[in-house]
Write an enzyme that holds these catalytic residues in place. Structure first.
Site, short mmCIF file in Angstrom:
data_model
loop_
_atom_site.label_atom_id
_atom_site.label_comp_id
_atom_site.label_asym_id
_atom_site.label_seq_id
_atom_site.Cartn_x
_atom_site.Cartn_y
_atom_site.Cartn_z
CD GLU A 21 -21.96 35.74 4.80
OE1 GLU A 21 -21.46 36.17 5.31
OE2 GLU A 21 -22.42 34.68 5.64
CB THR A 53 -17.82 32.78 5.11
OG1 THR A 53 -17.70 31.35 4.70
CG2 THR A 53 -19.57 33.23 5.04
CG HIS A 82 -16.71 36.73 5.64
ND1 HIS A 82 -17.84 36.85 6.37
CD2 HIS A 82 -16.98 37.13 4.76
CE1 HIS A 82 -18.35 36.69 5.67
NE2 HIS A 82 -18.64 37.28 4.96
N GLY A 113 -13.21 36.38 14.95
CA GLY A 113 -13.16 34.54 14.97
C GLY A 113 -14.03 34.23 16.88
CG ASP A 114 -14.81 29.83 17.30
OD1 ASP A 114 -15.63 30.49 17.08
OD2 ASP A 114 -14.77 28.67 16.72
CE1 TYR A 159 -21.13 40.30 16.65
CE2 TYR A 159 -19.41 42.69 16.54
CZ TYR A 159 -19.60 41.41 16.39
OH TYR A 159 -18.87 40.50 16.09
CG ASP A 177 -20.67 46.01 21.13
OD1 ASP A 177 -20.31 45.76 22.57
OD2 ASP A 177 -21.81 45.80 20.86
#
Length: 662
Positions: A21, A53, A82, A113-114, A159, A177
């Site tokens: 990456e 990214t 990304h 994202g955020d 995750y 999740d």
């Protein structure tokens, strides 16, 4: 133009592969230098694919697409872009997907994202009724499949230790999740790439959970573990804090004793990551086994890990095994890295010159004008992957030049480095907090005094974070706590970065020490702060330029870019554009002088955009017509960001005498 899943499927059942990456550098010089690095790494390492990214809210969109085009078209690397979907809008997503198609990219890593502020980005951009609403990554996966069919291979995030988010802040649990992961796969995701981890048991448990969830509903979808080489102690702590990844005690214990010596931390970090890969290798998997490395745009650590773990194809491997690598080396078989020492006899063995490469331009091969650098490896033998790998390892003078920035120092490192900045790989201004979490942490300020109180609480240790920081202050900042509080209370100037003066303390000093034992470290005092425009123009700037003060200081200053367009005439400095101010340096037995921390025009300019961008993100945590929103915007537009350096490091109080006496 191959899809990642097709390339994985074409590998033999027991094959191994890896991917790398990269993120778009913050400066043009960093981008130029990353091109040479990418070319060298692609020839020496031959990843199956690379990823690029995408900044929060599309903040790095143009630079991300530029880097993706370099990888895909110029270097011939299979590239995965990304793409985040929150705090953006349908137009940006559509443009990004079309641009990806135009440059030949066929792989997208679809991320949320955020935390979303959808009212902000839908109203501000005045989107038409019926425009696509993106809140979760699954919304982006569905949208890509609906608008582009099967053109793109789509990856999604996994995750291993659970996703930490406001919706489930305490019980971070991968079981929580699973329904969302199933939803993303059913919507059209083709592979899973995990967040970084250092707890191998947590990852293995996660893989078992995915494979057995609801009697195997996720089937045999590829799961690629995300691994981040340990570059230095502070970066490790920062990234694990942001990602909520656990650091096992066994790893922390090995690093705590050496955390001040970046060279030793990196050496032990290579050992640790190699051990993690070895553990993963011992577990039986179905199909090819992959590893994804978050390089942070650095090459030495990852090249050592890949060679040590035998992940780089050897010369004894059948040439057919190379057909699925990310790059075609024109039919030239790679040379086994084990013979590297023999092949680099023309390169002197490295005599490690520093804990971090010196920041003086005289020690760099990086031109100050930002022009592309010469890839010296081509002068030796462009077909010899072993020589190129040796250079990536830092062997010889060419290797030392290639890895000159191997020990980054955040935004106070060298702006010519591809790794320059507060690196987490995602770039762009971001609070790393949802709006509700930001309001809970910083309240709803409605006056300058409210903002001053936040800064004072942070300086005194009663507030762990500000929008511009991601943790408590360093111990050395406690030394100047009183002076910083006076700057806030008496002047109303808000500090976001600073350090005290230090005159030759031991490198093992518990507060100021760093680097190998037996050395001595030095620091010039500096402080970076927001100051009202009137104070800057009528008080501080004239005072700093006076005959009495000017010889003792250097300074940089710029207003809010949104008001000036960030034109050159809005930037002011006491120094020439080429000046480099070393503000931290050390001397160690048998080594050159080391300068890990510098302040210079190009890095300050890059930071100005981000600093004011973070402030704007803070504003957006409040309703558009609220008093807090209006006040924060007014203050941002009324402020200059100023950095002042005092050159007299032997007089520890000199900087504060100047600023408080203005």
């Amino acid at each position: 133009m191959e899809k990642i899943t097709d390339k994985i499927a074409a590998l033999p059942p027991h094959a191994t592969y890896f991917s790398l990456e990269f993120f778009p550098p913050k400066t043009d010089m960093g981008t130029s230098n990353l091109q040479a690095r990418l070319s060298r790494m692609s020839r020496a390492l031959r990843p199956l694919f690379v990823t690029v990214t995408w900044g929060a809210g599309g903040s790095t969109s143009s630079r991300s697409l530029e880097l993706a085009e370099i990888c895909q078209r110029q270097l011939g690397l299979t590239t995965c872009l990304h793409l985040t979907c929150t705090n953006t809008n349908q137009r940006i997503v559509d443009e990004a997907l079309q641009a990806a198609r135009d440059i030949g990219v066929r792989n997208i890593l679809a991320l949320r994202g955020d935390p979303p502020r959808e009212h902000e980005y839908r109203s501000d951009e005045q989107e038409l009724d019926g425009a696509e609403k993106f809140v979760w990554a699954v919304d982006l996966v569905r949208y890509i499949r609906r608008t582009h069919g099967d053109y793109f291979c789509i990856g999604v995030a996994g995750y291993p230790e659970g996703h930490s988010d406001e919706s489930c802040p305490v019980d971070q649990d991968p079981v929580h999740d699973m329904p969302y992961l199933v939803e993303k796969v059913q919507a059209g995701a083709d592979f899973i790439m995990t967040q970084l981890f250092y707890d191998v048991e947590a990852y293995l448990s996660y893989v078992g959970l995915v494979r057995n969830y609801r009697k195997g509903v996720l089937g045999t979808i590829p799961i690629i573990p995300g691994l981040m080489p340990i570059q230095n102690y502070q970066i490790l702590k920062r990234t694990t804090n942001l990602s909520h990844a656990k650091l096992p005690d066994s790893i922390l214990e090995r690093l705590e004793e050496i955390k001040g010596d970046d060279e030793e931390v990196k050496r032990v970090g290579v050992d640790i990551m190699s051990e993690i890969v070895a553990e993963l290798k011992r577990v039986t998997v179905t199909g090819p086994r992959g590893y994804h490395f978050y390089t942070l745009n650095l090459e030495k650590a990852v090249s050592f890990i890949l060679e040590r773990c035998h992940l780089i194809p050897s010369s004894t491997t059948d040439t057919n095994d190379y057909s699925s690598s990310a790059i075609d080396d024109n039919g030239v078989p790679p040379t086994n890295g084990d013979h590297m020492a023999h092949l680099v006899t023309g390169l002197s063995q490295p005599n490690r010159a520093s804990v971090r490469r010196p920041s003086s331009p005289h020690n760099h091969v990086i031109p100050l004008d930002g022009s592309p650098t010469l890839d010296h490896s081509s002068l030796l033998d462009a077909s010899s992957r072993a020589v190129t790998l040796a250079i990536s390892h830092g062997v010889g003078s060419l290797g030392r030049e290639a890895t000159w920035d191997d020990y980054p120092n955040g935004r106070f490192g060298d702006a010519r480095s591809p790794a320059f900045g507060e690196i987490d790989g995602y770039g762009g201004p971001s609070l790393h907090h949802s709006p509700s979490m930001a309001r809970e942490k910083w309240g709803s300020p409605v006056s300058r005094s409210d903002i001053s109180e936040l800064f004072k609480r942070h300086v005194t240790g009663n507030l762990d974070q500000l929008p511009w920081s991601e943790g408590g202050l360093n111990e050395e900042t406690r030394v100047i706590e009183y002076e910083l509080c006076r700057l806030i209370a008496e002047r109303g100037w808000w500090s976001i970065a600073s350090q005290p003066a230090v005159d030759g303390v031991s490198s093992d000093d518990p507060i100021f020490g760093w680097g190998p034992k037996g050395g001595f470290v030095f620091q010039k005092a500096f402080v970076e702060f927001f100051v009202p425009e009137k104070d800057w123009k009528t008080i501080l700037r004239p005072y700093l330029g006076s005959a009495l003060i000017a010889p003792d200081v250097s300074w940089y200053a710029a207003p809010c870019p949104s008001l000036t367009g960030n034109e050159d005439n809005s930037f002011e400095s006491s120094d020439a554009a080429s000046a480099v101010n070393s503000v931290t340096w050390g001397v160690f037995p048998g080594k050159e002088i080391v300068t890990p921390t510098i302040v210079e025009e190009v890095s300050f300019r890059a930071w100005v955009d981000e600093a004011f961008g973070i402030w704007a993100e803070w504003e957006r945590c409040y309703a558009p017509e609220s008093q807090s929103r209006r006040m924060l915007q007014e203050e941002r537009e009324n402020c200059w960001l100023v950095n002042v350096i005092c050159h007299d490091f032997r007089r520890k109080d000199r900087l504060w005498e100047i600023l408080l006496g203005a």
